[in-house]
Enzyme design. Sequence first.
Site, PDB file in Angstrom:
ATOM      1  N   ARG A 198      44.852  30.658  36.159  1.00  0.00           N
ATOM      2  CA  ARG A 198      44.472  32.044  36.445  1.00  0.00           C
ATOM      3  C   ARG A 198      42.976  32.099  36.744  1.00  0.00           C
ATOM      4  O   ARG A 198      42.180  31.370  36.129  1.00  0.00           O
ATOM      5  CB  ARG A 198      44.791  32.892  35.215  1.00  0.00           C
ATOM      6  CG  ARG A 198      44.511  34.382  35.328  1.00  0.00           C
ATOM      7  CD  ARG A 198      45.466  35.076  36.245  1.00  0.00           C
ATOM      8  NE  ARG A 198      45.443  36.529  36.079  1.00  0.00           N
ATOM      9  CZ  ARG A 198      45.906  37.366  36.998  1.00  0.00           C
ATOM     10  NH1 ARG A 198      46.452  36.924  38.128  1.00  0.00           N
ATOM     11  NH2 ARG A 198      45.871  38.664  36.797  1.00  0.00           N
ATOM     12  N   THR A 219      51.687  38.118  46.154  1.00  0.00           N
ATOM     13  CA  THR A 219      51.897  37.102  45.135  1.00  0.00           C
ATOM     14  C   THR A 219      53.130  36.392  45.645  1.00  0.00           C
ATOM     15  O   THR A 219      53.833  36.900  46.533  1.00  0.00           O
ATOM     16  CB  THR A 219      52.158  37.797  43.760  1.00  0.00           C
ATOM     17  OG1 THR A 219      51.010  38.519  43.374  1.00  0.00           O
ATOM     18  CG2 THR A 219      52.504  36.816  42.659  1.00  0.00           C
ATOM     19  N   SER A 278      47.741  39.351  33.530  1.00  0.00           N
ATOM     20  CA  SER A 278      48.652  39.196  34.666  1.00  0.00           C
ATOM     21  C   SER A 278      50.053  39.632  34.280  1.00  0.00           C
ATOM     22  O   SER A 278      50.384  39.747  33.100  1.00  0.00           O
ATOM     23  CB  SER A 278      48.672  37.725  35.079  1.00  0.00           C
ATOM     24  OG  SER A 278      49.687  37.500  36.033  1.00  0.00           O
ATOM     25  N   SER A 279      50.877  39.887  35.291  1.00  0.00           N
ATOM     26  CA  SER A 279      52.305  40.165  35.047  1.00  0.00           C
ATOM     27  C   SER A 279      53.179  39.013  35.531  1.00  0.00           C
ATOM     28  O   SER A 279      54.411  39.094  35.462  1.00  0.00           O
ATOM     29  CB  SER A 279      52.730  41.430  35.795  1.00  0.00           C
ATOM     30  OG  SER A 279      52.004  42.529  35.342  1.00  0.00           O
ATOM     31  N   GLY A 312      55.508  40.764  42.844  1.00  0.00           N
ATOM     32  CA  GLY A 312      55.806  42.198  42.737  1.00  0.00           C
ATOM     33  C   GLY A 312      54.937  42.915  41.737  1.00  0.00           C
ATOM     34  O   GLY A 312      55.292  43.969  41.250  1.00  0.00           O
ATOM     35  N   GLY A 313      53.792  42.361  41.410  1.00  0.00           N
ATOM     36  CA  GLY A 313      52.816  43.052  40.569  1.00  0.00           C
ATOM     37  C   GLY A 313      53.391  43.499  39.247  1.00  0.00           C
ATOM     38  O   GLY A 313      54.088  42.755  38.568  1.00  0.00           O
TER      39      GLY A 313
HETATM   40  N1  GLY Z   1      47.860  39.961  40.497  1.00  0.00           N
HETATM   41  C1  GLY Z   1      49.190  40.091  40.043  1.00  0.00           C
HETATM   42  C2  GLY Z   1      49.355  39.675  38.608  1.00  0.00           C
HETATM   43  O1  GLY Z   1      48.795  38.683  38.199  1.00  0.00           O
HETATM   44  O2  GLY Z   1      50.033  40.317  37.856  1.00  0.00           O
END
Ligand code: GLY
Length: 554
Positions: A92, A365, A436-437, A456-457
């Site tokens: 990350r 993503t 993050s998700s 998908g955020g």
């Molecule tokens: N930028 C999308 C996530 O990491 O959740």
Amino acid sequence: MRLISVCLTLILVLVAPLHTAQARQAAISSAHPAATDAGFEILEQGGNAFDAAVAVSAVLAVVEPYSSGIGGGGFWLLYRNKDGKQIMIDGREKAPYQSHRDMYLDSTGEVIPGLSVDGPLSAGIPGEPAALVHIAEKYGKLSLHKTLAPAIRAARNGFKVTPHYQRMAQFRLEALRKSPAAAKIFLLNNEVPPLGYVIKQEDLAKTLEAMAKHGRAGFYEGEVARRLVTETRKAGGIWSMQDLAKYQIVERKPLTGHYRGYQITSAAPPSSGGIALLEILHQLEGLDLHEQNNLQRKHLIIEAMRRAYRDRAEYLGDPDFVKVPIKTLLSKQHADQLRKSIDPEWATPSSDLKPVASKDSGFHTTHFSIIDKHGNRVAATLSINYPFGSCYVPPGTGVLLNDEMDDFSAKPGVPNAYGLVGAEANAIAPGKRMLSSMSPTFVENKQRLAVIGTPGGSRIITMVLHGILAFVDGKDAETIVNLPRYHHQYLPDMVQHEVDAFSAEEKAGLEKRGHQLKQLDSTYGNMHIVIQDKKTGKLSAAGDKRGEGKALVK
Ligand code: GLY
């Protein structure tokens, strides 16, 4: 002492990965045909799933510039069959050392629109290059020269603009036009290029060659690093050579839990994915979904989502900076408490839940899933955040920078680009990773295994949840990736859904119970799954009909 050791053994047995059967075949499902083909090219050269993951990630970085890249980061969930080791490679991004908590606020304390989304100031220090080098060196069998070769070729020879590329470029047109190097690569005469136009990336090919030759130093030190820093700073960014030199990936223990006899292994913090997924499943385990009609089942799932996302907003952040109460959040007591607060008849307004004390993702993503013939697995979700990330390319590098800084909470309670709110735990701090998700996940029992994930955020978690529930119900790969989707994330207090997620009767029933429904204009997500029958070793794979990817077993 003996009791302790018996207990420890029991715990280890309970969370031990269940071995994958050897198969004569391998399976890869990714968001782009060139990436899936690159993965097989590497397997055919004697590489394992981890080498293939390096090749797939690097090709996606080239041909899906709106989704992920070496200017971004991600989580790679690995399972090595020979010793059952499973590990999450946390690549990350990190906040630069000159970042500070209020860097996106004006003098009156208000969030400055766009500052955390467009341009170099929105970019965290990339983790993908370090992660790829680490995976290749520690888990792979082949040299980076071999595994990066398909990406270098794709960058040099180019890839064709597709309808999806056009939609993404249109969405980010204004921001791309602001970076001359980005516009030169990704646009044609400052406009969205026509279908079939070939995007070539010579500078990116050279940067990838530097990584193939020098490993992590090819990106984080030397000429590439110097250009990244100098150009970023000229354009208003705050990166330093020290930021790049000090960037390190972290090997983290994935989170493991159980649902209806299946073991779920998913991303640990700084992803919120594993915790939120397990919190939802723990609540649902006690609700006997199979006894419920469709309307009741959906009501209960929505209520469990709402509660898990509330906890996400309050407690989750980078575990190297804040204490994340993982044990409490995943305890039986907590699940019981959350479950008891669910009204079987009525929606609980989010405002009736305990407010988030003081102070979270979407669009693009990418995700891919691999199982090789030796039973090794990779589930990887990678991102540069918004489509085309920050839309900024430091001239001469070909590296499109992420805008992952927007995944921090710029201000308590103020929603980010995905409408997520956060708290102190996810405030900006130098060197910290943003929440993050992304939820790369393994789901398995003794008979079956799924390697699953999606972009998908903020909706990633609930998409993976729908996938897990369907897999546990015995559904096949194709059905799982194409399920209609719905989502609740605590705030905004509404059920976001695709057009076909609810029947007319279910819509009326949910509204009557107090749920506010919001039908989305478009579909969302791009799920990729590989499934193995552990008894026969037989593999199946599927890619989401919403995307342009390729799933292959061979
Ligand atoms: N930028 C999308 C996530 O990491 O959740």
